[in-house]
Design a protein around this motif. Structure first.
Motif, short mmCIF file in Angstrom:
data_model
loop_
_atom_site.label_atom_id
_atom_site.label_comp_id
_atom_site.label_asym_id
_atom_site.label_seq_id
_atom_site.Cartn_x
_atom_site.Cartn_y
_atom_site.Cartn_z
N GLY A 226 0.60 -1.12 -0.01
CA GLY A 226 0.01 0.02 0.21
C GLY A 226 0.95 1.38 -0.12
N GLY A 227 2.10 1.07 -0.32
CA GLY A 227 3.11 2.40 -0.38
C GLY A 227 3.48 2.69 1.07
N LEU A 228 3.16 2.08 1.95
CA LEU A 228 3.40 2.38 3.39
C LEU A 228 5.00 2.24 3.79
CD1 LEU A 228 0.30 1.36 5.23
CD2 LEU A 228 0.77 3.41 4.41
N VAL A 229 5.56 3.04 4.39
CA VAL A 229 7.14 2.74 4.84
C VAL A 229 6.91 3.38 6.52
CG1 VAL A 229 8.21 3.52 2.87
CG2 VAL A 229 7.71 5.30 4.22
N HIS A 230 7.84 2.84 6.99
CA HIS A 230 8.17 2.91 8.63
C HIS A 230 9.02 3.37 9.54
CE1 HIS A 230 5.47 -0.18 7.14
NE2 HIS A 230 4.43 0.11 8.20
N GLY A 231 10.37 2.91 8.81
CA GLY A 231 11.77 3.89 9.28
C GLY A 231 12.23 3.33 10.73
N ALA A 232 11.66 2.22 11.22
CA ALA A 232 12.10 2.12 12.74
C ALA A 232 13.56 1.65 12.58
CB ALA A 232 11.15 1.10 13.41
N GLY A 233 14.23 1.74 13.73
CA GLY A 233 15.58 1.55 13.84
C GLY A 233 16.16 1.67 15.16
N TYR A 234 17.07 0.91 15.79
CA TYR A 234 17.22 0.82 17.00
C TYR A 234 18.67 1.08 17.53
CZ TYR A 234 12.60 -1.06 16.66
OH TYR A 234 11.48 -1.44 16.57
N SER A 235 19.56 1.61 16.81
CA SER A 235 20.73 2.10 17.01
C SER A 235 21.21 3.40 17.78
CB SER A 235 21.87 1.97 15.86
OG SER A 235 21.71 0.56 15.16
N TYR A 236 20.37 3.52 18.92
CA TYR A 236 20.49 4.84 19.31
C TYR A 236 21.55 5.17 20.38
CZ TYR A 236 18.04 1.82 22.65
OH TYR A 236 17.74 0.81 23.71
N ARG A 237 22.23 4.14 21.00
CA ARG A 237 23.19 4.08 22.01
C ARG A 237 24.17 4.78 21.60
NH1 ARG A 237 24.67 -1.43 23.96
NH2 ARG A 237 24.23 -2.03 21.82
N VAL A 238 24.63 5.75 22.69
CA VAL A 238 26.13 6.37 22.32
C VAL A 238 27.20 5.43 22.04
CG1 VAL A 238 28.03 7.84 23.40
CG2 VAL A 238 25.44 8.32 23.73
N GLY A 239 27.83 5.60 21.22
CA GLY A 239 29.10 4.58 20.63
C GLY A 239 28.77 3.26 19.95
N ALA A 240 27.37 3.54 19.51
CA ALA A 240 27.06 2.24 18.77
C ALA A 240 26.29 3.05 17.45
CB ALA A 240 25.91 1.38 19.30
N THR A 241 26.52 4.19 16.84
CA THR A 241 25.81 4.77 15.69
C THR A 241 26.16 3.97 14.59
OG1 THR A 241 25.95 6.88 16.72
CG2 THR A 241 25.74 7.02 14.66
N PRO A 242 25.27 3.69 13.93
CA PRO A 242 25.80 2.98 12.29
C PRO A 242 26.74 3.78 11.59
CG PRO A 242 23.15 2.69 12.90
CD PRO A 242 23.96 3.86 13.77
N ARG A 243 27.34 3.08 10.81
CA ARG A 243 28.34 3.85 9.76
C ARG A 243 27.68 4.06 8.33
NH1 ARG A 243 33.35 0.38 10.42
NH2 ARG A 243 33.94 1.57 8.79
N VAL A 244 26.82 2.99 7.91
CA VAL A 244 26.20 3.18 6.61
C VAL A 244 24.83 3.56 6.60
CG1 VAL A 244 25.70 1.65 4.47
CG2 VAL A 244 27.79 1.04 6.12
N PRO A 245 24.46 4.68 5.71
CA PRO A 245 23.16 5.06 5.73
C PRO A 245 21.92 3.95 5.22
CG PRO A 245 24.55 6.39 4.52
CD PRO A 245 25.14 5.44 4.72
#
Length: 534
Positions: A226-245
């Motif tokens: 249905g064209g829906l997107v959500h965008g949930a992600g869980y890498s919020y901890r300091v020092g655990a930020t993702p490197r790849v968009p």
């Protein structure tokens, strides 16, 4: 809250009545609550401010900080007492500035995407071919090693389209609310717990692998059509930020790309995202306000809902709806000048979407904690991953003070009943409390356990915490966490009814001579299947 656990698919309901308990209900007070909640309601004004004006409220984002300040001021303006913010350690804030996605070959086409929460900005415009490389666990990495550099990686295995065969919007029927009263059977499985803890770091391992391979961006498929997107992600901890968009793409657009990649030369994409991290304060904040009790020293009852949301839309049904109901219940009771025996506390939780973190912090600080993990493999994991699996439970001095907690977090459908969470002693009391609202559609008391939201850690330590049963409307079918979770899909009549019932349950619990019956303090269960393979 959890999408699967939010579904109301099999209600295990009690049908016996308990007229002997009628003295616990002040029906004259209920008349006043109904009048205030129906004829002078502000619940939709509250919901509109949270959604239209503030918008999506990701934990520790600028929008959530604004919501925290506004809610406190609103409680003060209504005359509530002891309004305050209580912090707990969380991590980085994150917000979206802008983004775009286009297919440039074999033809130009605008695509529907959203950046995945807490992933970084792209390095300008990423213009690259795609590669379809499904990866569901770390065992898949070797298949793709050396093949991904410079490509936009589609990491999901495309699933078939699912055309709806039933209406997206529905209400519970009388038959749903007359279902059998099956007792919820527990299942304690050490092997299942082991798998859960072992596999919980896949997102971090995937990010490290993609960064090592020189991938400029990755894309996953939306779990809804249905064209829906959500965008949930869980890498919020300091020092655990993702490197790849990372991006989530509408299912229909994603499938088109994978078909083209299989049939012809791989399509080329252009992706761009600009996001911001917010590190001014790594604490998230729960918001509290009270109507003081007149006696029953130290005891209190509480209502709560989580105020944080995802940001694909405005977080209306999940969970500005519940927040507005809790705030409206506070406004109703304060406007009536009630003087309850026990204090009535109102809680707006934070960090629910990242693992029910705000209410866990409250339980751990004020009610009960658990022994540290004895398994060194899990000792460094976030607390919400291991907390329910650590024994013994250690009650704190305030453990017995909270005598009832009521939660709302299943969208904006009207209240149809309440889950008694296996507590056979409290079920007939709730039946009596619901009796005045039968004509409003609220009749069911279920023994079932409900999960995925802010009462679960209270139940996990034996504190009486309950989630209401609500009409599903279109919450699980298309709204939950999605890009159309806006004010337009809120049910005004239902929210007025829910606020009235919430206010009544709070007043009943606050004024009841005896506290609501509690379950025993949980102890470590015996393995349900003694012959389960490890």
């Amino acid at each position: 809250m959890s999408r699967l656990l939010a579904a109301v698919s099999a209600l295990c309901l009690l049908t016996a009545s308990a007229p002997a308990l009628a003295q616990d209900v002040d029906r004259v007070a209920i008349n006043r609550i109904i009048d205030q909640g129906q004829n002078h309601s502000e619940v939709m004004r509250t919901a509109a401010h949270l959604t239209d004006r503030i918008g999506g409220r990701l934990t520790n984002s600028p929008q959530m900080r604004e919501a925290e300040r506004w809610a406190q001021q609103q409680f003060r303006d209504w005359g509530l007492s002891n309004v305050r913010a209580e912090g707990f350690e969380f991590g980085r804030g994150w917000s979206i500035v802008s983004y775009e996605a286009r297919m440039t070959a074999p033809r130009p086409l605008q695509l529907r995407v959203i950046p995945v929460a807490w992933t970084p900005s792209t390095d300008g415009l990423v213009d690259a071919p795609i590669i379809v490389a499904p990866m569901a666990n770390a065992g898949d990495f070797e298949k793709w090693r050396g093949k991904l550099a410079g490509k936009i990686v589609l990491i999901s295995r495309p699933t078939p389209a699912t055309d709806p065969t039933q209406p997206a919007f529905r209400r519970l029927t009388d038959d749903d609310l007359r279902g059998p009263g099956n007792y919820p059977q527990p299942n304690y499985s050490p092997a299942a717990i082991e798998r859960q803890l072992r596999d919980g770091d896949f997102a971090e391992r995937l990010d490290a692998f993609l960064a090592e391979e020189g991938v400029p961006a990755w894309v996953r498929m939306s779990y809804r059509d249905g064209g829906l997107v959500h965008g949930a992600g869980y890498s919020y901890r300091v020092g655990a930020t993702p490197r790849v968009p990372g991006f989530e793409m509408a299912a229909e657009d994603y499938r088109r790309l994978t078909r083209l990649a299989i049939a012809e030369t791989a399509p080329a994409l252009q992706l761009r995202s600009e996001v911001r991290y917010h590190d001014e304060d790594v604490n998230a904040y729960n918001i509290f306000a009270e109507i003081p009790g007149t006696d029953r020293s130290g005891q209190y009852v509480m209502a709560g809902a989580h105020m944080d949301s995802w940001v694909a839309a405005d977080g209306a049904q999940d969970n500005a709806a519940g927040t507005a109901v809790v705030m409206e219940a506070a406004r109703i009771l304060r406007s009536l000048g009630v003087r309850p025996k026990r204090t009535i506390r109102f809680a707006l939780w934070n960090g629910e979407e990242q693992g029910i973190l705000g209410s866990l912090a409250y339980v751990d600080r004020h009610l009960a904690t658990r022994a540290p993990s004895q398994d060194e493999r899990w000792a460094a994991l976030p607390a919400n991953r291991t907390w329910r699996h650590r024994w013994p439970i250690q009650p704190r001095p305030g453990y017995a003070d909270l005598t009832a907690y009521f939660n709302l977090d299943n969208g904006s459908g009207r209240i149809r009943g309440i889950n008694a969470e296996g507590n056979v002693a409290v079920a007939p009391i709730f039946q009596d409390w619901l009796a005045p609202f039968a004509s409003m559609g609220a009749t069911g008391v279920s023994l079932r356990n409900s999960g995925g939201t802010d009462h679960v850690y209270m139940q996990a330590v034996g504190v009486p915490g309950y989630q209401f049963i609500q009409d599903p409307v279109d919450y699980s079918s298309r709204i939950h966490h999605s890009s159309i979770d806006s004010y337009d899909h809120l049910q005004a009549e239902d929210l007025r009814q829910a606020a009235i019932i919430m206010a009544t349950f709070l007043l009943n619990a606050a004024n009841r001579d005896e506290p609501l019956p509690r379950m025993p303090l949980p102890t470590q269960p015996t393995q349900t299947d003694p012959f389960e393979a490890p």
